[in-house]
Design a protein around this motif. Structure first.
Motif, PDB file in Angstrom:
ATOM      1  N   GLY A   1       0.821  -1.199   0.000  1.00 25.18           N
ATOM      2  CA  GLY A   1       0.000   0.000   0.000  1.00 25.18           C
ATOM      3  C   GLY A   1       0.861   1.257   0.000  1.00 25.18           C
ATOM      4  N   TYR A   2       0.366   2.295  -0.639  1.00 22.84           N
ATOM      5  CA  TYR A   2       1.061   3.576  -0.740  1.00 22.84           C
ATOM      6  C   TYR A   2       0.059   4.703  -0.533  1.00 22.84           C
ATOM      7  CZ  TYR A   2       4.626   0.673  -2.820  1.00 22.84           C
ATOM      8  OH  TYR A   2       5.568  -0.307  -3.023  1.00 22.84           O
ATOM      9  N   ALA A   3       0.475   5.698   0.201  1.00 16.33           N
ATOM     10  CA  ALA A   3      -0.390   6.862   0.418  1.00 16.33           C
ATOM     11  C   ALA A   3      -0.656   7.572  -0.900  1.00 16.33           C
ATOM     12  CB  ALA A   3       0.242   7.816   1.421  1.00 16.33           C
ATOM     13  N   ASP A   4       0.371   7.611  -1.756  1.00 19.81           N
ATOM     14  CA  ASP A   4       0.261   8.301  -3.043  1.00 19.81           C
ATOM     15  C   ASP A   4       1.413   7.872  -3.943  1.00 19.81           C
ATOM     16  OD1 ASP A   4       2.510   9.685  -2.043  1.00 19.81           O
ATOM     17  OD2 ASP A   4       1.299  11.377  -1.381  1.00 19.81           O
ATOM     18  N   ALA A   5       1.473   8.437  -5.133  1.00 22.68           N
ATOM     19  CA  ALA A   5       2.524   8.089  -6.093  1.00 22.68           C
ATOM     20  C   ALA A   5       3.904   8.434  -5.545  1.00 22.68           C
ATOM     21  CB  ALA A   5       2.284   8.809  -7.420  1.00 22.68           C
ATOM     22  N   ASP A   6       4.023   9.543  -4.833  1.00 17.51           N
ATOM     23  CA  ASP A   6       5.330   9.913  -4.286  1.00 17.51           C
ATOM     24  C   ASP A   6       5.868   8.853  -3.326  1.00 17.51           C
ATOM     25  OD1 ASP A   6       5.646  12.268  -5.739  1.00 17.51           O
ATOM     26  OD2 ASP A   6       4.537  13.452  -4.254  1.00 17.51           O
ATOM     27  N   ALA A   7       4.997   8.237  -2.537  1.00 13.25           N
ATOM     28  CA  ALA A   7       5.435   7.174  -1.631  1.00 13.25           C
ATOM     29  C   ALA A   7       5.974   5.980  -2.425  1.00 13.25           C
ATOM     30  CB  ALA A   7       4.296   6.746  -0.723  1.00 13.25           C
ATOM     31  N   PHE A   8       5.321   5.662  -3.541  1.00 11.43           N
ATOM     32  CA  PHE A   8       5.814   4.596  -4.414  1.00 11.43           C
ATOM     33  C   PHE A   8       7.183   4.968  -4.989  1.00 11.43           C
ATOM     34  CE2 PHE A   8       6.150   3.045  -8.847  1.00 11.43           C
ATOM     35  CZ  PHE A   8       6.304   1.690  -8.585  1.00 11.43           C
ATOM     36  N   PHE A   9       7.317   6.208  -5.478  1.00  9.47           N
ATOM     37  CA  PHE A   9       8.598   6.633  -6.054  1.00  9.47           C
ATOM     38  C   PHE A   9       9.708   6.579  -5.014  1.00  9.47           C
ATOM     39  CE2 PHE A   9       5.789   9.402  -8.947  1.00  9.47           C
ATOM     40  CZ  PHE A   9       5.598   8.358  -9.834  1.00  9.47           C
ATOM     41  N   GLU A  10       9.413   6.984  -3.786  1.00 10.77           N
ATOM     42  CA  GLU A  10      10.412   6.902  -2.713  1.00 10.77           C
ATOM     43  C   GLU A  10      10.888   5.471  -2.525  1.00 10.77           C
ATOM     44  OE1 GLU A  10       9.043   8.687   0.936  1.00 10.77           O
ATOM     45  OE2 GLU A  10       8.472  10.541  -0.097  1.00 10.77           O
ATOM     46  N   ARG A  11       9.956   4.534  -2.562  1.00 14.17           N
ATOM     47  CA  ARG A  11      10.316   3.119  -2.373  1.00 14.17           C
ATOM     48  C   ARG A  11      11.208   2.606  -3.480  1.00 14.17           C
ATOM     49  NH1 ARG A  11      10.442  -1.880  -3.397  1.00 14.17           N
ATOM     50  NH2 ARG A  11       9.294  -3.627  -2.678  1.00 14.17           N
ATOM     51  N   ILE A  12      10.853   2.882  -4.740  1.00 11.22           N
ATOM     52  CA  ILE A  12      11.649   2.325  -5.832  1.00 11.22           C
ATOM     53  C   ILE A  12      12.982   3.044  -5.978  1.00 11.22           C
ATOM     54  CG2 ILE A  12       9.621   1.396  -7.012  1.00 11.22           C
ATOM     55  CD1 ILE A  12       9.978   3.689  -9.096  1.00 11.22           C
ATOM     56  N   ILE A  13      13.051   4.298  -5.583  1.00 14.65           N
ATOM     57  CA  ILE A  13      14.331   5.018  -5.607  1.00 14.65           C
ATOM     58  C   ILE A  13      15.223   4.531  -4.467  1.00 14.65           C
ATOM     59  CG2 ILE A  13      15.415   7.277  -5.282  1.00 14.65           C
ATOM     60  CD1 ILE A  13      12.986   8.426  -6.886  1.00 14.65           C
ATOM     61  N   ALA A  14      14.637   4.220  -3.322  1.00 15.32           N
ATOM     62  CA  ALA A  14      15.431   3.682  -2.213  1.00 15.32           C
ATOM     63  C   ALA A  14      16.112   2.377  -2.619  1.00 15.32           C
ATOM     64  CB  ALA A  14      14.554   3.470  -0.987  1.00 15.32           C
ATOM     65  N   ALA A  15      15.456   1.584  -3.464  1.00 15.41           N
ATOM     66  CA  ALA A  15      16.027   0.323  -3.933  1.00 15.41           C
ATOM     67  C   ALA A  15      17.118   0.545  -4.978  1.00 15.41           C
ATOM     68  CB  ALA A  15      14.930  -0.566  -4.510  1.00 15.41           C
ATOM     69  N   ASP A  16      17.042   1.657  -5.718  1.00 13.93           N
ATOM     70  CA  ASP A  16      18.024   1.949  -6.774  1.00 13.93           C
ATOM     71  C   ASP A  16      18.049   3.451  -7.024  1.00 13.93           C
ATOM     72  OD1 ASP A  16      19.550   2.235  -9.082  1.00 13.93           O
ATOM     73  OD2 ASP A  16      18.578   0.578 -10.145  1.00 13.93           O
ATOM     74  N   GLN A  17      19.044   4.099  -6.458  1.00 11.99           N
ATOM     75  CA  GLN A  17      19.152   5.558  -6.551  1.00 11.99           C
ATOM     76  C   GLN A  17      19.270   6.064  -7.991  1.00 11.99           C
ATOM     77  OE1 GLN A  17      19.058   8.008  -4.076  1.00 11.99           O
ATOM     78  NE2 GLN A  17      18.269   6.331  -2.851  1.00 11.99           N
ATOM     79  N   SER A  18      19.725   5.227  -8.911  1.00 12.01           N
ATOM     80  CA  SER A  18      19.867   5.671 -10.300  1.00 12.01           C
ATOM     81  C   SER A  18      18.518   5.973 -10.954  1.00 12.01           C
ATOM     82  CB  SER A  18      20.637   4.638 -11.128  1.00 12.01           C
ATOM     83  OG  SER A  18      19.850   3.477 -11.338  1.00 12.01           O
ATOM     84  N   ARG A  19      17.422   5.581 -10.330  1.00 14.71           N
ATOM     85  CA  ARG A  19      16.092   5.852 -10.866  1.00 14.71           C
ATOM     86  C   ARG A  19      15.640   7.298 -10.604  1.00 14.71           C
ATOM     87  NH1 ARG A  19      13.690   0.277  -8.315  1.00 14.71           N
ATOM     88  NH2 ARG A  19      14.344  -1.120  -9.995  1.00 14.71           N
ATOM     89  N   ALA A  20      16.261   7.959  -9.650  1.00 14.06           N
ATOM     90  CA  ALA A  20      15.806   9.284  -9.217  1.00 14.06           C
ATOM     91  C   ALA A  20      15.756  10.315 -10.343  1.00 14.06           C
ATOM     92  CB  ALA A  20      16.665   9.787  -8.056  1.00 14.06           C
ATOM     93  N   PRO A  21      16.791  10.461 -11.162  1.00 14.29           N
ATOM     94  CA  PRO A  21      16.715  11.485 -12.222  1.00 14.29           C
ATOM     95  C   PRO A  21      15.560  11.248 -13.195  1.00 14.29           C
ATOM     96  CG  PRO A  21      18.981  10.764 -11.914  1.00 14.29           C
ATOM     97  CD  PRO A  21      18.120   9.833 -11.113  1.00 14.29           C
ATOM     98  N   PHE A  22      15.324  10.000 -13.565  1.00 14.84           N
ATOM     99  CA  PHE A  22      14.232   9.698 -14.492  1.00 14.84           C
ATOM    100  C   PHE A  22      12.889  10.071 -13.865  1.00 14.84           C
ATOM    101  CE2 PHE A  22      10.975   7.134 -16.488  1.00 14.84           C
ATOM    102  CZ  PHE A  22      11.274   7.279 -17.839  1.00 14.84           C
ATOM    103  N   VAL A  23      12.706   9.697 -12.594  1.00 16.11           N
ATOM    104  CA  VAL A  23      11.454  10.007 -11.908  1.00 16.11           C
ATOM    105  C   VAL A  23      11.257  11.520 -11.839  1.00 16.11           C
ATOM    106  CG1 VAL A  23      10.241   9.900  -9.691  1.00 16.11           C
ATOM    107  CG2 VAL A  23      11.356   7.851 -10.613  1.00 16.11           C
TER     108      VAL A  23
END
Length: 138
Positions: free
Chosen positions: A76-98
């Motif tokens: 579960g995620y409060a919103d899209a930003d919470a999802f993005f935080e999770r997937i970026i925490a797993a791989d920081q290289s995703r941050a610029p694309f997001v």
């Protein structure tokens, strides 16, 4: 990475106790979590490769297949930003694309995620678990 998959399976077979099992759990390239992640990073190939390596280890008689278990991991995620935080925490290289594609990614997330009555979101990730017994250990 696909390169060490075969070596990892061989090492697990070598180091598993005689009465033990090796359990390999891998997400499948499907489900709402996968579809939301796919917009950031398409893991179709690596997920299919992981399944293929396990099948190859069984076909090569490195393991006997005891059982395959399928289940869904629900997050579960409060919103899209919470999802993005999770997937970026797993791989920081995703941050610029997001960051660059945030508006489109939010729309994609909201399209694939299940919306809950309280306004939060839920994503499902189908998982396949192979329960394996190294050959020679019965």
């Amino acid at each position: 990475p696909t390169a060490p998959m075969t070596a990892s399976l061989r090492e697990a077979a070598r180091t598993t106790r005689p009465e033990g099992l090796t359990i390999v759990t891998e997400p499948l390239p499907e489900g709402t979590f996968f579809n939301a992640l796919k917009e950031v990073e398409d893991e179709t190939k690596v997920r299919n490769d992981a399944q293929a390596h396990v099948s190859e280890a069984i076909e090569a008689h490195l393991y006997d297949l005891v059982e395959i278990v399928h289940y869904d991991r629900r997050e579960g995620y409060a919103d899209a930003d919470a999802f993005f935080e999770r997937i970026i925490a797993a791989d920081q290289s995703r941050a610029p694309f997001v960051q660059v594609h945030r508006v489109a990614l939010v729309a994609d997330f909201e399209r694939v995620a299940g919306k809950q009555p309280n306004g939060s979101y839920v994503l499902d990730q189908p998982i396949r678990a192979h329960i394996l017994r190294p050959v020679g250990f019965r």
